[in-house]
Design an enzyme around this catalytic site. Structure first.
Site, PDB file in Angstrom:
ATOM      1  N   TRP A  49      26.021  74.208  48.672  1.00  0.00           N
ATOM      2  CA  TRP A  49      26.494  73.312  47.599  1.00  0.00           C
ATOM      3  C   TRP A  49      25.768  73.603  46.293  1.00  0.00           C
ATOM      4  CZ3 TRP A  49      24.216  67.883  46.598  1.00  0.00           C
ATOM      5  CH2 TRP A  49      22.858  67.840  46.905  1.00  0.00           C
ATOM      6  N   GLU A  99      17.179  66.401  53.227  1.00  0.00           N
ATOM      7  CA  GLU A  99      17.175  67.054  54.548  1.00  0.00           C
ATOM      8  C   GLU A  99      15.994  66.652  55.429  1.00  0.00           C
ATOM      9  OE1 GLU A  99      17.579  71.150  53.330  1.00  0.00           O
ATOM     10  OE2 GLU A  99      19.765  71.019  53.436  1.00  0.00           O
ATOM     11  N   LYS A 109      12.901  64.606  50.891  1.00  0.00           N
ATOM     12  CA  LYS A 109      12.649  65.987  50.466  1.00  0.00           C
ATOM     13  C   LYS A 109      13.115  66.190  49.025  1.00  0.00           C
ATOM     14  CE  LYS A 109      14.112  70.667  51.846  1.00  0.00           C
ATOM     15  NZ  LYS A 109      14.941  71.405  52.816  1.00  0.00           N
ATOM     16  N   GLN A 110      14.263  65.567  48.687  1.00  0.00           N
ATOM     17  CA  GLN A 110      14.909  65.884  47.407  1.00  0.00           C
ATOM     18  C   GLN A 110      15.809  64.732  46.968  1.00  0.00           C
ATOM     19  OE1 GLN A 110      17.005  68.715  50.185  1.00  0.00           O
ATOM     20  NE2 GLN A 110      18.266  68.959  48.358  1.00  0.00           N
TER      21      GLN A 110
END
Ligand code: IFM
Length: 778
Positions: A355, A498, A611-612
């Protein structure tokens, strides 16, 4: 360790990335950060002489091969044409020995040339000045040019250089090629053929050398060598003090995947073409080839040129570096290919597309070069084949895009096993290929974004509607009915964050699936009413009547997590109930993922650690759906729990900080994003540069600081320049015409280059620009 303040020979600044001291530790970083490429191929910048720990990579886009049943398809590492074994008075030359002075290895971003120069003292009285140059031609996509210049400062010396085509390389041990024919024509033109083991892609690589001493051609017969997976020549000669040897090398790379051979391929014809092209290039020589290449790059900078006047000159360099690599990695020449998460600069992520392309890189192309944006989306259209098989294999309908994509028909290529689990000592299972499903709506979103910004109706009629309809069909089949709650849910997924696997109702996934279905319904109605023939075509192909009934019955029952009493939207069903720990020791560490020195993924999964960017991505993509208060509350809540361990994270947080008007935070996050590859971390880019982050850097500047957005099909501009920026100027394509935007703290100037009127919102006010207009910046 890298210097960003060097200027080009003509005094231009902000174009050069320089390593000033040779270091074995920084081999991989420099190889990746200074990688060369033209979208057709990418060449890692390993030194000519070989070092322990180096990775010599040459990737040709789209040439995927699967080495083994237990591995996934990846870009094979093609034969190396850069290595030169240099001997001085019979001894192997290496920077690990002798004394090195005046060393520099520089990537010139403006002309896309790598230049390495130093003075080397052998330790036994001989001193030589070396200059190596190299480029991967943007003018002729199949060509690589190299040049070696050695001047004897203290001699005499006996010099020998062995150089050729070396296929004794692999992808970390996986050998993707069958041995092929090798040949030397006229003692000058080297040829090596290799064929991938499973996909059967033929590579023909040619190389030739031209030798001069003090500018005069030398007719010196080389020693010739053909060995296993190798063809080379070696030139040996005596040089007196003051003499200079010049060796021009040119290499030509072709493969049977090249679009020109689609449906019309023969190996003999390709060999003949390579030889022909090589001979012409050999005649031309480095300077002529390079000047054409530099002219092609000059056009790039003319088209994409961005101006930043900042108190910190690194800001402009950081953005140029991003654009340089975006050009080097993007297969603008072929719609059957996508962009790898590491571009073409390393083995990381195997050349696969994620993505990253649609959400982080595509916006740059939509607004800077819509034709390339279209080509990237056509790649996804061709990928419908793999997406449909994936849906079927998983028991769903429609198109379920692979989390990682290679050749369009390959379908899912995410590897199943990853890094070590520090608790069990086993390999961690990678679940993304099974359950990270938001990629499907991300692609539909990208199609919509492209269409609304460009108005490219042809694209939609031929490709776009089909993607949007069939992805919506997938989502409708993916929804799960929760009887107790009376709602449709999406369970057992990985969202953008994730570090949370097997979660139910990841907000990003649910909202984006809802968006995808709603969009398909809107286009269904529009086509049914306004384009009955097109509607009939798609109805026949995808059974739209039935699909619409299903969408209609499910859309309003999809569970969309709402803000709680503290305005926080739960990232998924269980996130907010998890333990909170102090993340300070794990933030902004030398190596990302430092949390895994103390916990394994299961343990991290049970804590409020992201994580993000996850919900923040949702705010960026669907910004109209959430109030400023909700965005801010969630930003404050999730930012402190986000490690930014993915390079996709910082830019999104920076853009949102810009939206909130927090200029200092927005700039700090932008700066950290620019440092992901260029910064002081020695190993951050070993496996390749971070493609999405590079797109994100452009987004920080244009969508963050300049506040460019497409909202409800309208262009918006709401600049909030960092305090120490005096100017930001860039081109922007909107509905087929190029606008030149220039922003200072006081003014916003908009010029429509084709002289067509354009309407847009400037700081929330609808404005009509006839050809040029200036507005006050607030
Ligand atoms: O797509 C990303 C993902 O979001 C985080 N892990 C790395 C992938 C490739 O860049």
């Amino acid at each position: 360790m890298l210097n960003y303040n060097k200027t080009l020979p003509d005094g231009a600044s902000g174009w050069v990335v320089t390593e000033e001291r040779f270091s074995n530790l920084a081999l991989a970083k420099c190889e990746a950060v200074m990688a060369l490429g033209n979208g057709y191929m990418g060449l890692r910048s390993a030194a000519e002489e070989s070092y322990v720990g180096e990775k010599r990579n040459l990737f040709v886009n789209g040439t995927f091969n699967r080495f083994d049943e237990l591995e996934v398809s990846e870009l094979p590492n093609a034969a190396d044409v850069t290595r030169m074994d240099i001997r001085i008075d019979g001894k192997c030359f290496s920077l690990d020995q002798g004394e090195v002075k005046a060393y520099s290895r520089s990537l010139n971003l403006r002309e896309a040339e790598l230049v390495r120069t130093f003075i080397w003292n052998s330790g036994d009285g001989k001193e030589l000045e070396f200059t190596f140059r190299r480029f991967v031609s943007l003018d002729q996509l199949h060509l690589i040019g190299l040049k070696l210049e050695v001047k004897v400062l203290r001699g005499p010396v006996h010099l020998s250089v062995a150089s050729g085509i070396d296929a004794q390389v692999s992808n970390s041990g996986s050998q993707h090629f069958h041995e092929g024919e090798k040949r030397i024509y006229d003692k000058t033109f080297l040829e090596l053929i290799q064929t991938t083991t499973e996909s059967k892609v033929d590579f023909v690589i040619g190389a030739s050398h031209k030798l001069k001493v003090d500018g005069g051609t030398v007719d010196l017969a080389p020693a010739m060598e053909i060995d296993r997976r190798k063809v080379a020549v070696a030139y040996s000669l005596n040089l007196e003090e003051g003499q200079t040897l010049t060796l021009d090398k040119v290499a030509a790379v072709y493969t049977s995947r090249d679009k020109q051979f689609a449906g019309n391929y023969s190996l003999p014809a390709m060999r003949a073409e390579v030889l022909d092209v090589l001979k012409t290039a050999h005649e031309s020589g480095y300077e002529t080839l390079f000047s054409k290449h530099a002219a092609a790059w000059a056009k790039v900078w003319e088209n994409y040129g961005i101006t930043i006047e900042s108190g910190n000159p690194f800001d402009l360099l950081g953005v140029r570096f991003a654009l340089y690599h975006l050009v080097a990695m993007t297969p603008a020449h072929d719609n059957r290919m996508g962009i790898g998460a590491k571009g073409l600069s390393g083995e990381g992520y195997k050349g696969h597309s994620f993505w990253d392309t649609e959400i982080f890189i595509l916006p740059f192309y939509i607004y800077s070069n819509p034709q390339i944006a279209r080509s990237l989306l056509e790649y996804r259209y061709l990928g419908l084949e793999g997406a449909r098989s994936k849906a079927k294999e998983n028991g769903y309908a429609g198109a379920m895009y692979p989390w990682e994509a290679a050749w369009p028909s390959d379908g899912e290529v995410t590897p199943v096993w990853g890094a070590v689990d520090i608790v069990t000592g086993e390999q961690t299972k990678i679940w993304s290929g099974f359950i990270e499903q938001h990629i499907t709506s991300d692609i539909a979103y990208a199609v919509w974004h492209y269409f609304r910004a460009t108005g490219d109706v042809d694209f939609m009629e031929d490709y776009g509607y089909e993607i949007i309809f069939d992805t919506a069909v997938f989502w409708a089949s993916r929804l799960e009915w929760n009887e107790a709650q009376g709602r449709y849910e999406i369970n057992e997924v990985v969202g953008p964050d994730e570090y949370k696997e097997h979660v139910d109702n990841n907000a990003f996934t649910n909202y984006m699936a809802h968006f995808n279905i709603e969009l398909a319904m809107q286009y269904y109605k529009e086509l049914e009413q306004n384009q009955p023939e097109l509607f009939a075509r798609y109805n026949k192909l995808l059974n739209l009547h039935e699909a619409y009934g299903i969408w209609e019955s499910k859309l309003d029952l999809i569970y969309l997590p709402q803000p709680n009493e503290r305005l926080i939207i739960p990232q998924d069903d269980t996130y907010l109930q998890k333990e909170i720990i102090d993340l300070t020791p794990y933030k902004d560490q030398e190596k990302v993922g430092s949390i895994f020195n103390d916990y394994n993924l299961d343990q991290v999964g049970n804590m409020q650690i992201s994580k993000q960017a996850d919900i923040m991505m949702l705010f960026f993509l669907l910004e109209n759906k959430f109030s400023p208060e909700v965005k801010r509350a969630n930003y404050d809540y999730y930012e402190e729990k986000t490690l930014h361990d993915s390079s996709l994270s910082l830019s999104t947080h920076s853009i949102l900080a810009s939206d909130f008007g927090d200029k200092t935070l927005a700039y700090r996050l932008f700066q950290r994003a620019t440092e992901i590859d260029l910064g002081p971390k020695v190993h951050s880019s070993d496996a390749g540069i971070h493609a999405a982050s590079l797109g994100g850097i452009w987004e920080c500047a244009v969508m963050g600081f300049a506040g460019v957005r497409m909202l409800d099909g309208q262009l918006h501009l709401a600049p909030k320049l960092p305090e120490h920026w005096d100017k930001l100027a860039f081109p922007l394509y909107w509905q087929g015409q190029r606008l030149e935007i220039s922003i200072t703290p006081q003014e916003i100037s908009i010029c429509s280059t084709a002289g067509q009127p354009v309407s847009l919102f400037v700081h929330g006010q609808l404005q009509e620009v006839q050809s040029t207009a200036i507005f006050a910046n607030l």
